[in-house]
Design a protein around this motif. Structure first.
Motif, PDB file in Angstrom:
ATOM      1  N   LYS A  43       0.821  -1.201   0.000  1.00  0.00           N
ATOM      2  CA  LYS A  43       0.000   0.000   0.000  1.00  0.00           C
ATOM      3  C   LYS A  43       0.860   1.258   0.000  1.00  0.00           C
ATOM      4  O   LYS A  43       0.535   2.262  -0.616  1.00  0.00           O
ATOM      5  N   LYS A  44       1.976   1.205   0.711  1.00  0.00           N
ATOM      6  CA  LYS A  44       2.853   2.367   0.784  1.00  0.00           C
ATOM      7  C   LYS A  44       3.465   2.685  -0.575  1.00  0.00           C
ATOM      8  O   LYS A  44       3.456   3.832  -1.027  1.00  0.00           O
ATOM      9  N   SER A  45       3.982   1.672  -1.242  1.00  0.00           N
ATOM     10  CA  SER A  45       4.597   1.903  -2.553  1.00  0.00           C
ATOM     11  C   SER A  45       3.531   2.116  -3.625  1.00  0.00           C
ATOM     12  O   SER A  45       3.746   2.837  -4.597  1.00  0.00           O
ATOM     13  N   ALA A  46       2.351   1.496  -3.424  1.00  0.00           N
ATOM     14  CA  ALA A  46       1.280   1.634  -4.408  1.00  0.00           C
ATOM     15  C   ALA A  46       0.778   3.067  -4.514  1.00  0.00           C
ATOM     16  O   ALA A  46       0.175   3.443  -5.515  1.00  0.00           O
ATOM     17  N   ALA A  47       1.017   3.871  -3.474  1.00  0.00           N
ATOM     18  CA  ALA A  47       0.625   5.278  -3.533  1.00  0.00           C
ATOM     19  C   ALA A  47       1.303   5.978  -4.700  1.00  0.00           C
ATOM     20  O   ALA A  47       0.775   6.944  -5.259  1.00  0.00           O
ATOM     21  N   LYS A  48       2.471   5.479  -5.061  1.00  0.00           N
ATOM     22  CA  LYS A  48       3.206   6.078  -6.178  1.00  0.00           C
ATOM     23  C   LYS A  48       2.549   5.805  -7.527  1.00  0.00           C
ATOM     24  O   LYS A  48       2.877   6.459  -8.520  1.00  0.00           O
ATOM     25  N   ALA A  50      -0.189   6.632  -8.441  1.00  0.00           N
ATOM     26  CA  ALA A  50      -0.915   7.842  -8.841  1.00  0.00           C
ATOM     27  C   ALA A  50      -0.091   8.691  -9.794  1.00  0.00           C
ATOM     28  O   ALA A  50      -0.639   9.415 -10.635  1.00  0.00           O
ATOM     29  N   TYR A  51       1.241   8.617  -9.676  1.00  0.00           N
ATOM     30  CA  TYR A  51       2.108   9.365 -10.588  1.00  0.00           C
ATOM     31  C   TYR A  51       1.940   8.892 -12.022  1.00  0.00           C
ATOM     32  O   TYR A  51       2.197   9.640 -12.966  1.00  0.00           O
ATOM     33  N   VAL A  81      -0.771  18.731 -10.707  1.00  0.00           N
ATOM     34  CA  VAL A  81      -1.861  17.942 -10.131  1.00  0.00           C
ATOM     35  C   VAL A  81      -3.162  18.336 -10.816  1.00  0.00           C
ATOM     36  O   VAL A  81      -3.614  19.475 -10.703  1.00  0.00           O
ATOM     37  N   TYR A  82      -3.765  17.386 -11.527  1.00  0.00           N
ATOM     38  CA  TYR A  82      -5.012  17.668 -12.223  1.00  0.00           C
ATOM     39  C   TYR A  82      -6.177  17.724 -11.234  1.00  0.00           C
ATOM     40  O   TYR A  82      -6.256  16.922 -10.307  1.00  0.00           O
TER      41      TYR A  82
END
Length: 239
Positions: A43-48, A50-51, A81-82
Motif C-alpha cells: 500500500k505504501k509503494s502503491a501510492a506512487k 498515482a504518478y 496535479v489535475y
C-alpha cells in the motif's frame, strides 16, 4: 548521464506481480519507457501509482543512454496535479482515448520542445475548463501540425478536402474527399483556438462522424496508426 526531465505518461502495463512498464513522452528525450520496480508491492509503494495515471505530468530522474529500450527510475514526483482529468467521467474517457492515440503516434526518441509544450499546455487547459465535448477534435487536428500532416489551408474556400494529400480542392477526387458537414466543421476548427471551442455547437452524431474522419486522416498519413481499442467505449460515453 543523469537526466532530470518533465514527462507525460502515455501508457502503463503491469509487469510481473509488482512492477509497471510506463511509456512517457519526455521534454528532453522524446519517447522513453521506464521499468518501475515494486510500485505495486504494498500500500505504501502503491501510492506512487498515482504518478503514472494516463497523461499525468511528472518529473523523472534517471540515467540516460541513447538508444536504450528500457530505463529504471531514480526518482519521480508530480509536476502538475489535475483537478478533473482523472475524476470526471467524460474527461477521464477523453484521457484514456487520447493517451492511446499518443502512445501509438509518438515513437521518436528525440527532443521536440514544441510538441511537448503543446501537450503540456492543452492538457492543463482541458483540466481547468468545464466540460467541452469537442476538445478531442481540436486536440487531434492541431496535433497533426507536430506530426507533419497539418491540412494545407491555401485553398480553404474550396468545396472539398482531400484526406489523402491533406489539401482543399475544388473537385471531388474519390472516396477520400470530404464535403458537407464534416468539411464545414473542419474549416471552423482550423480557424479557432481552444478558448473559442464553446462557439462550436454540434450534436453527438456529427461529433462522431468528424472523429471518424480525423482517425482516417491519421491512418492515411501514419503507417503505424491503428484505430484505438477504446473508441467504442469512448463513443458510448459521448452518446
Amino acid at each position: 548521464m543523469l537526466s532530470t526531465t518533465n514527462a507525460i505518461v502515455l501508457s502503463k502495463l503491469k509487469y510481473r506481480d509488482n512492477d509497471l512498464i510506463v511509456k512517457c513522452y519526455t521534454q528532453e528525450h522524446g519517447v522513453i519507457s521506464f521499468l518501475v520496480l515494486g510500485v505495486l508491492k504494498s500500500k505504501k509503494s502503491a501510492a506512487k501509482t498515482a504518478y503514472f495515471q494516463l497523461l499525468s505530468q511528472i518529473q523523472v530522474v534517471f540515467n540516460y543512454t541513447k538508444n536504450r529500450s528500457l530505463y529504471t527510475l531514480k526518482d519521480v514526483k508530480s509536476n502538475a496535479v489535475y483537478a478533473t482529468l482523472h475524476s470526471h467521467i467524460l474527461k477521464s474517457s477523453v484521457v484514456m482515448f487520447l493517451s492511446e492515440i499518443l502512445a501509438t503516434t509518438l515513437q521518436e526518441e528525440e527532443k521536440n520542445e514544441a510538441l511537448y509544450s503543446y501537450l503540456e499546455t492543452t492538457l492543463l487547459w482541458f483540466d481547468a475548463k468545464t466540460d467541452d465535448a469537442n476538445f478531442h477534435l481540436l486536440f487531434l487536428l492541431k496535433l497533426t501540425k507536430y506530426l507533419g500532416f497539418y491540412p494545407d489551408t491555401t485553398q480553404l474556400n474550396s468545396n472539398f478536402f482531400n484526406l489523402e494529400d491533406g489539401s482543399f480542392q475544388m473537385r471531388d477526387y474519390g472516396k477520400y474527399c470530404v464535403s458537407g458537414e464534416n468539411l464545414t466543421l473542419l474549416k471552423q476548427l482550423l480557424g479557432i483556438k481552444f478558448d473559442a471551442l464553446q462557439t462550436i455547437k454540434i450534436n453527438a452524431q456529427k461529433r462522431q462522424s468528424f472523429l471518424n474522419m480525423i482517425l482516417l486522416y491519421f491512418e492515411l498519413h501514419l503507417g503505424s496508426f491503428k484505430t484505438p481499442k477504446s473508441l467504442q467505449i469512448f463513443n458510448q460515453v459521448f452518446n
